[in-house]
Design a protein around this motif. Structure first.
Motif, PDB file in Angstrom:
ATOM      1  N   TRP A  28       1.065  12.447 -35.755  1.00 60.67           N
ATOM      2  CA  TRP A  28       1.124  13.767 -36.371  1.00 60.67           C
ATOM      3  C   TRP A  28       2.452  14.143 -37.024  1.00 60.67           C
ATOM      4  O   TRP A  28       2.548  15.197 -37.650  1.00 60.67           O
ATOM      5  CB  TRP A  28       0.793  14.843 -35.322  1.00 60.67           C
ATOM      6  N   SER A  30       5.478  13.380 -39.723  1.00 58.67           N
ATOM      7  CA  SER A  30       5.820  12.638 -40.931  1.00 58.67           C
ATOM      8  C   SER A  30       7.085  11.807 -40.733  1.00 58.67           C
ATOM      9  O   SER A  30       8.018  12.246 -40.040  1.00 58.67           O
ATOM     10  CB  SER A  30       6.037  13.624 -42.086  1.00 58.67           C
ATOM     11  N   TYR A  33      10.207  13.786 -41.422  1.00 59.27           N
ATOM     12  CA  TYR A  33      10.231  15.075 -40.716  1.00 59.27           C
ATOM     13  C   TYR A  33      11.629  15.702 -40.722  1.00 59.27           C
ATOM     14  O   TYR A  33      12.613  15.070 -40.336  1.00 59.27           O
ATOM     15  CB  TYR A  33       9.784  14.841 -39.277  1.00 59.27           C
ATOM     16  N   ASP A  70       0.824  26.058 -46.685  1.00 55.50           N
ATOM     17  CA  ASP A  70       1.249  24.883 -45.914  1.00 55.50           C
ATOM     18  C   ASP A  70       2.130  25.253 -44.719  1.00 55.50           C
ATOM     19  O   ASP A  70       2.635  24.367 -44.022  1.00 55.50           O
ATOM     20  CB  ASP A  70       1.976  23.872 -46.802  1.00 55.50           C
ATOM     21  N   ALA A  95       2.480  18.676 -44.621  1.00 56.54           N
ATOM     22  CA  ALA A  95       2.336  17.956 -45.892  1.00 56.54           C
ATOM     23  C   ALA A  95       1.616  16.641 -45.632  1.00 56.54           C
ATOM     24  O   ALA A  95       1.937  15.933 -44.662  1.00 56.54           O
ATOM     25  CB  ALA A  95       3.702  17.691 -46.529  1.00 56.54           C
ATOM     26  N   ASP A  96       0.637  16.330 -46.454  1.00 57.13           N
ATOM     27  CA  ASP A  96      -0.104  15.060 -46.356  1.00 57.13           C
ATOM     28  C   ASP A  96      -0.666  14.843 -44.961  1.00 57.13           C
ATOM     29  O   ASP A  96      -0.610  13.723 -44.416  1.00 57.13           O
ATOM     30  CB  ASP A  96       0.789  13.881 -46.766  1.00 57.13           C
ATOM     31  N   GLY A  97      -1.168  15.928 -44.347  1.00 59.61           N
ATOM     32  CA  GLY A  97      -1.845  15.813 -43.057  1.00 59.61           C
ATOM     33  C   GLY A  97      -0.940  15.632 -41.859  1.00 59.61           C
ATOM     34  O   GLY A  97      -1.405  15.241 -40.787  1.00 59.61           O
ATOM     35  N   ALA A 100       5.766  18.173 -41.345  1.00 63.86           N
ATOM     36  CA  ALA A 100       6.821  17.697 -42.238  1.00 63.86           C
ATOM     37  C   ALA A 100       8.143  18.409 -42.036  1.00 63.86           C
ATOM     38  O   ALA A 100       9.198  17.871 -42.387  1.00 63.86           O
ATOM     39  CB  ALA A 100       6.376  17.853 -43.696  1.00 63.86           C
TER      40      ALA A 100
END
Length: 254
Positions: A28, A30, A33, A70, A95-97, A100
Motif C-alpha cells: 500500500w 508508494s 512515499y 486524492d 496516487a496510482d492506488g 504517496a
C-alpha cells in the motif's frame, strides 16, 4: 470495482496500524512515499520501521473520515505511541492506488475541557455532499478573514449565533465562549496568528483546514475541523501542536 482513495487509505491504515502488519507497506505504500510527520523518516522504510516499533498494546480509534479528491483525512486517537493517548489528524495523498504522501498533527488527550466535551466526540456522519463546495468556501472565508485576517466583526457571517459546539480544550461553547477565550489571551498578551493556510479538505458538512502560524512566540501547526449546518459553522475540533525545530527528513511539516 472502483477503489476510491478513501478505500485505499482505510484499508492501508487498518493493516498498518490496526493489524500492525509491516508487510502492508509493500502492498500500500508508494516507493516514492513522502513523509511530513515528525514520527518517521522519509520513504516506505520509514513507515515500515514505525509499524515494526509499535508495542503489543497499540491501537488506533477512528472517529471521522473526510475524502476530497486524492486527499483523505482521518481524525482519530492513538493509544500506545507514548504514556498518554494522542488525538490526531492524519492526511494522506493517494496516487496510482497507493499512499504517496502523509501529513499529521498530534496532541495528548486531556481529561477535562472547558466545554465539557471531549476532543473527539460529536457527529461523525458525512452529509450534505451537494453542499461540499459551498461549505469549503464558507470555512475558507472564516479562516482567511477572521482567523488570518483578524476581522472579528465578521464572525457572525460564518459562525452560528444559535449553536456552536466547541471541542478545543480551553474554549467554551458558543460565541460567548470563544469571545471569553480570546479576551483572556489578549489580557495575557498572547496572540494567535495564522500566517499561511496550506490545505482545505472538504467533504459534505465537514471541512478541515491545515494552517501554519504562531501561538504567542511558538511556531504552531493549526489543524481545524469544522462542521457546517444550514450555511453556518456549528462545531469545531482542533489539534494545534508546536512545530518541531527538527524533523527526521527534509520535507518540512507542511
Amino acid at each position: 470495482m472502483n477503489t476510491t482513495a478513501k478505500d485505499i487509505v482505510l484499508t492501508a491504515a487498518g493493516q498498518l496500524f490496526g493489524d500492525r502488519d509491516a508487510t502492508a507497506v509493500d502492498r500500500w505504500v508508494s516507493p516514492g512515499y513522502v513523509q511530513h510527520s515528525g514520527l518517521a523518516p522519509d520513504g516506505p522504510e520509514g513507515i515500515r520501521g514505525l509499524v515494526e516499533s509499535l508495542p503489543a498494546g497499540f491501537r488506533y480509534d477512528l472517529h471521522r473520515v473526510l475524502a476530497d479528491g486524492d486527499l483523505v483525512a482521518l481524525h482519530g486517537t492513538y493509544h500506545g505511541f507514548g504514556p498518554d493517548p494522542l488525538v490526531a489528524f492524519d492526511v494522506f495523498r493517494v496516487a496510482d492506488g497507493a499512499l504517496a504522501e502523509h501529513w499529521d498533527a498530534l496532541t495528548p488527550v486531556v481529561p477535562t475541557t472547558v466545554s465539557g466535551r471531549s476532543q473527539t466526540d460529536g457527529p461523525t456522519e458525512v452529509t450534505d455532499l451537494d453542499r461540499t463546495e459551498d461549505n469549503r468556501a464558507l470555512v475558507t472565508g472564516f479562516v482567511e478573514n477572521v482567523l488570518r485576517g483578524g476581522k472579528v466583526e465578521l464572525i457572525t457571517d460564518y459562525l452560528s449565533t444559535e449553536s456552536y459546539a466547541q471541542h478545543n480544550t480551553g474554549i467554551g461553547d458558543g460565541l460567548d465562549g470563544l469571545g471569553a477565550a480570546l479576551a483572556a489571551l489578549a489580557q495575557q498578551g498572547v496572540s494567535m496568528v495564522y500566517d499561511t493556510v496550506h490545505r482545505v479538505i472538504a467533504d459534505g458538512n465537514f471541512v478541515l483546514t491545515v494552517s501554519e502560524g504562531r501561538f504567542g512566540p511558538t511556531p504552531t501547526a493549526f489543524y481545524d475541523l469544522f462542521r457546517v449546518d444550514g450555511g453556518k459553522i456549528v462545531e469545531h475540533w482542533d489539534v494545534t501542536p508546536e512545530i518541531p525545530a527538527t524533523l527526521p527528513h527534509g520535507n518540512g511539516l507542511f
